[in-house]
Design an enzyme around this catalytic site. Structure first.
Site, PDB file in Angstrom:
ATOM      1  N   GLU A 130      54.548  41.650  43.217  1.00  0.00           N
ATOM      2  CA  GLU A 130      54.870  40.221  43.351  1.00  0.00           C
ATOM      3  C   GLU A 130      53.698  39.482  44.021  1.00  0.00           C
ATOM      4  OE1 GLU A 130      58.545  39.198  45.438  1.00  0.00           O
ATOM      5  OE2 GLU A 130      57.702  37.239  45.900  1.00  0.00           O
ATOM      6  N   SER A 223      60.986  49.879  46.663  1.00  0.00           N
ATOM      7  CA  SER A 223      61.600  48.545  46.697  1.00  0.00           C
ATOM      8  C   SER A 223      61.309  47.870  48.035  1.00  0.00           C
ATOM      9  CB  SER A 223      63.113  48.681  46.480  1.00  0.00           C
ATOM     10  OG  SER A 223      63.783  47.558  47.014  1.00  0.00           O
TER      11      SER A 223
END
Ligand code: SF4
Length: 286
Positions: A130, A223
């Site tokens: 991201e 994650s």
């Protein structure tokens, strides 16, 4: 839920968020509609078992558009730099964008800061996809920092500084970066691009950690939002364990405990939370 004398409490907010559910729905639709091969640019979400099941159904994880060559290419939930999308558009690939809308907001804010001439600071994990996407939108010269200690204050002194944040960061980290920039920047514009799902899961996890004797955090080790939940819980309750699957649970972790808390990252399916609770019931009740 009870298992003998032990109570098992699941956090108020845990598991799949809007962005992950949306990305998985888009992937299902792409699989149904596709006439050729289907690939994703990096794993669609950061959960190895979900990605593994999608791979079995034909969604190949590729590192670049060139590796996919033909068929359908899905952009992952975490987004990608704009040049990657532009490059893919010049090929014969059918592009399907599963970028989470919250990530897309952060991308647009980063681009708007660059266009307005701000020195852009991205608060996030340097190696996270991201953040790589945000860097692409923020353009050359953007600075990525993981916390206030990483800020290049001398370089930013007297400048117009704009901040965007990886969607899974904590408010506390953003607040300390903003506080460190106030005495330095000529002008400071901070976009709080932390997503709502992250904030809800983080505050529910902290409430839970304060009420139990041990915390189990379920979700992919890759994650970011799951790792952050484990970090926040550990700061409150040192007996915090981050697992990817129920098989990792060890009876020794629960010796003498009365209350066990369970939480899960935004990319953890309900069945993995349920399997963890069932395994805890078997460990503690049997
Ligand atoms: S955690 Fe937030 S930003 Fe990430 S996919 Fe879920 S809703 Fe989107």
């Amino acid at each position: 839920m009870r298992a003998g004398d032990v109570e098992i409490v699941v956090a108020r907010y845990a598991g799949y968020c809007y962005g992950v559910e949306r990305a998985l729905r888009i992937t299902e639709e792409a699989l149904e509609a596709a006439e050729g091969p289907v690939a994703s640019l990096g794993p669609i979400i950061h959960n190895p078992s979900v990605v593994g099941r999608l791979e079995e159904r034909g969604v190949k994880v590729v590192a670049s558009a060139g590796e996919a060559a033909t068929g359908t290419l899905i952009v992952r939930t975490h987004g990608v730099p704009p040049e990657v999308v532009e490059g893919a558009r010049t090929t014969d690939l059918t592009l399907v964008d599963a970028t989470c809308p919250f990530v897309a907001v952060a991308q647009r804010k980063a681009a708007s800061l660059r266009e307005a001439g701000y020195a852009v600071v991205i608060l996030g994990e340097r190696d996270h996809p991201e953040v790589a996407g945000l860097e692409g939108f923020a353009g050359e010269g953007a600075v990525v920092v993981e916390d206030a200690a990483g800020l290049p204050l001398a370089q930013l002194r007297g400048k117009r500084v704009g901040v965007v944040v990886q969607t899974t960061q904590t408010r506390a980290n953003l607040a300390s970066v903003a506080a460190a920039l106030v005495p330095v920047a000529r002008e400071l514009l901070v976009f709080n691009t932390i997503c709502d799902a992250t904030e809800k899961r983080q505050s529910a996890a902290c409430e839970l950690a304060a009420e139990v004797d041990v915390v189990v955090v379920v979700g992919g080790r890759n994650s970011a939002n799951t790792a952050r939940l484990a970090q926040l819980c550990r700061a409150i309750e040192s007996r915090t364990h981050h697992i990817e699957s129920a098989a990792e649970l060890a009876a020794a972790w629960f010796a003498g405990v009365r209350r066990i808390g369970v939480t899960a990252g935004a990319s953890t399916p309900d069945e993995e939370i349920e399997a963890t609770v069932a395994a805890l019931q078997a460990l503690c009740g049997g």
